[in-house]
Scaffold this motif. Structure first.
Motif, PDB file in Angstrom:
ATOM      1  N   ASN A  85      32.916  10.374  43.083  1.00 28.42           N
ATOM      2  CA  ASN A  85      34.827  10.565  42.358  1.00 28.42           C
ATOM      3  C   ASN A  85      35.347  11.429  42.718  1.00 28.42           C
ATOM      4  OD1 ASN A  85      32.443  12.974  41.219  1.00 28.42           O
ATOM      5  ND2 ASN A  85      33.425  12.814  39.045  1.00 28.42           N
ATOM      6  N   GLU A  86      34.803  12.742  43.311  1.00 29.80           N
ATOM      7  CA  GLU A  86      35.535  13.847  43.776  1.00 29.80           C
ATOM      8  C   GLU A  86      36.117  13.392  45.599  1.00 29.80           C
ATOM      9  OE1 GLU A  86      33.169  17.872  41.760  1.00 29.80           O
ATOM     10  OE2 GLU A  86      32.586  16.308  43.997  1.00 29.80           O
ATOM     11  N   ARG A  87      36.069  12.272  45.957  1.00 30.08           N
ATOM     12  CA  ARG A  87      36.285  11.656  47.613  1.00 30.08           C
ATOM     13  C   ARG A  87      37.951  11.256  46.801  1.00 30.08           C
ATOM     14  NH1 ARG A  87      31.811   6.788  47.867  1.00 30.08           N
ATOM     15  NH2 ARG A  87      30.167   8.043  47.763  1.00 30.08           N
ATOM     16  N   TYR A  88      38.388  11.860  48.338  1.00 34.36           N
ATOM     17  CA  TYR A  88      40.154  11.770  48.964  1.00 34.36           C
ATOM     18  C   TYR A  88      40.212  10.396  48.944  1.00 34.36           C
ATOM     19  CZ  TYR A  88      44.257  12.815  50.120  1.00 34.36           C
ATOM     20  OH  TYR A  88      45.814  13.082  50.265  1.00 34.36           O
ATOM     21  N   GLU A  90      41.332  18.319  51.989  1.00 34.07           N
ATOM     22  CA  GLU A  90      41.782  17.874  51.009  1.00 34.07           C
ATOM     23  C   GLU A  90      40.452  18.050  50.173  1.00 34.07           C
ATOM     24  OE1 GLU A  90      44.270  15.952  53.712  1.00 34.07           O
ATOM     25  OE2 GLU A  90      42.071  15.807  53.296  1.00 34.07           O
ATOM     26  N   THR A  91      39.264  18.116  50.753  1.00 29.90           N
ATOM     27  CA  THR A  91      37.640  17.971  49.356  1.00 29.90           C
ATOM     28  C   THR A  91      37.314  18.944  50.119  1.00 29.90           C
ATOM     29  OG1 THR A  91      36.535  16.919  51.423  1.00 29.90           O
ATOM     30  CG2 THR A  91      37.353  15.892  50.002  1.00 29.90           C
ATOM     31  N   THR A  92      37.233  20.096  51.294  1.00 29.33           N
ATOM     32  CA  THR A  92      36.332  20.957  51.424  1.00 29.33           C
ATOM     33  C   THR A  92      36.599  22.638  52.244  1.00 29.33           C
ATOM     34  OG1 THR A  92      35.872  20.148  53.514  1.00 29.33           O
ATOM     35  CG2 THR A  92      34.562  19.518  51.674  1.00 29.33           C
ATOM     36  N   GLY A  93      38.438  21.567  52.947  1.00 32.55           N
ATOM     37  CA  GLY A  93      38.585  22.970  53.428  1.00 32.55           C
ATOM     38  C   GLY A  93      38.559  23.166  54.657  1.00 32.55           C
ATOM     39  N   SER A  94      37.831  21.814  55.289  1.00 29.91           N
ATOM     40  CA  SER A  94      36.996  21.754  57.035  1.00 29.91           C
ATOM     41  C   SER A  94      38.495  22.160  57.617  1.00 29.91           C
ATOM     42  CB  SER A  94      36.349  20.680  56.488  1.00 29.91           C
ATOM     43  OG  SER A  94      37.302  19.774  56.378  1.00 29.91           O
ATOM     44  N   THR A  95      38.602  22.027  59.162  1.00 28.37           N
ATOM     45  CA  THR A  95      39.779  22.733  59.758  1.00 28.37           C
ATOM     46  C   THR A  95      39.055  21.416  60.816  1.00 28.37           C
ATOM     47  OG1 THR A  95      38.928  23.820  61.274  1.00 28.37           O
ATOM     48  CG2 THR A  95      39.696  24.994  58.502  1.00 28.37           C
ATOM     49  N   SER A  96      38.486  21.204  61.301  1.00 24.55           N
ATOM     50  CA  SER A  96      37.921  20.560  62.632  1.00 24.55           C
ATOM     51  C   SER A  96      37.044  19.151  62.450  1.00 24.55           C
ATOM     52  CB  SER A  96      37.478  21.147  63.526  1.00 24.55           C
ATOM     53  OG  SER A  96      36.007  22.188  63.209  1.00 24.55           O
TER      54      SER A  96
END
Length: 131
Positions: A10-13, A31-37
C-alpha cells in the motif's frame, strides 16, 4: 539516506509515467526510499492487452516474469519479437524501444522490473509501424 527501508504494497508509488495497458508500482524509487541510482517495481499488464510503445532512456532494465506469458517486440520498427514466461529474466538495454503483449486472454502478466539509470524512467513514443 541510512538504514534499511521496507515498502509495503500500500506504500508503492504509482505517480510515475505509465504506458497504455501497463500499471507500474514503484517499490524502490526516489519517492519511496530516496534511492538515487536504482528503481524497482511491480508491473502488470491485463489479460490480452498490448502496452504502448516506449523506452526507458539511459536505463538498463532487468525484468523477471513472476506470472504469465508475454511477447516483447523491439527494434527500430518493432520488427523483432521474443516470448517470455514465468521464471524468465529479460534484459532491455538503454533507449531500446519496445512493447509488451500479454499472450493470455484470461490472466494478467506480472513482472518485477528493476532499472539502473540516472534519468527519466519511461518515455512513451509513437508506434514506428504507423509511419
Amino acid at each position: 539516506m541510512s538504514g534499511i527501508k521496507v515498502v509495503r504494497p500500500n506504500e508503492r508509488y504509482t505517480g510515475a509515467v505509465q504506458s497504455t495497458n501497463m500499471a507500474r508500482e514503484a517499490g524502490v524509487a526516489p519517492e519511496t526510499t530516496g534511492s538515487t541510482s536504482i528503481w524497482s517495481g511491480y508491473v502488470t499488464t491485463p489479460a490480452g492487452a498490448v502496452s504502448g510503445v516506449h523506452h526507458h532512456g539511459d536505463c538498463e532494465t532487468a525484468i523477471f516474469v513472476v506470472k504469465g506469458h508475454a511477447r516483447f517486440r523491439f527494434g527500430p520498427k518493432l520488427e523483432n519479437a521474443i516470448e517470455v514466461k514465468a521464471g524468465d529474466f529479460l534484459f532491455v538495454p538503454p533507449f531500446e524501444i519496445h512493447q509488451e503483449e500479454n499472450l493470455s486472454e484470461t490472466e494478467p502478466c506480472e513482472l518485477i522490473v528493476s532499472r539502473g539509470c540516472s534519468g527519466i524512467m519511461t518515455i512513451n513514443v509513437d508506434d514506428p509501424r504507423e509511419f
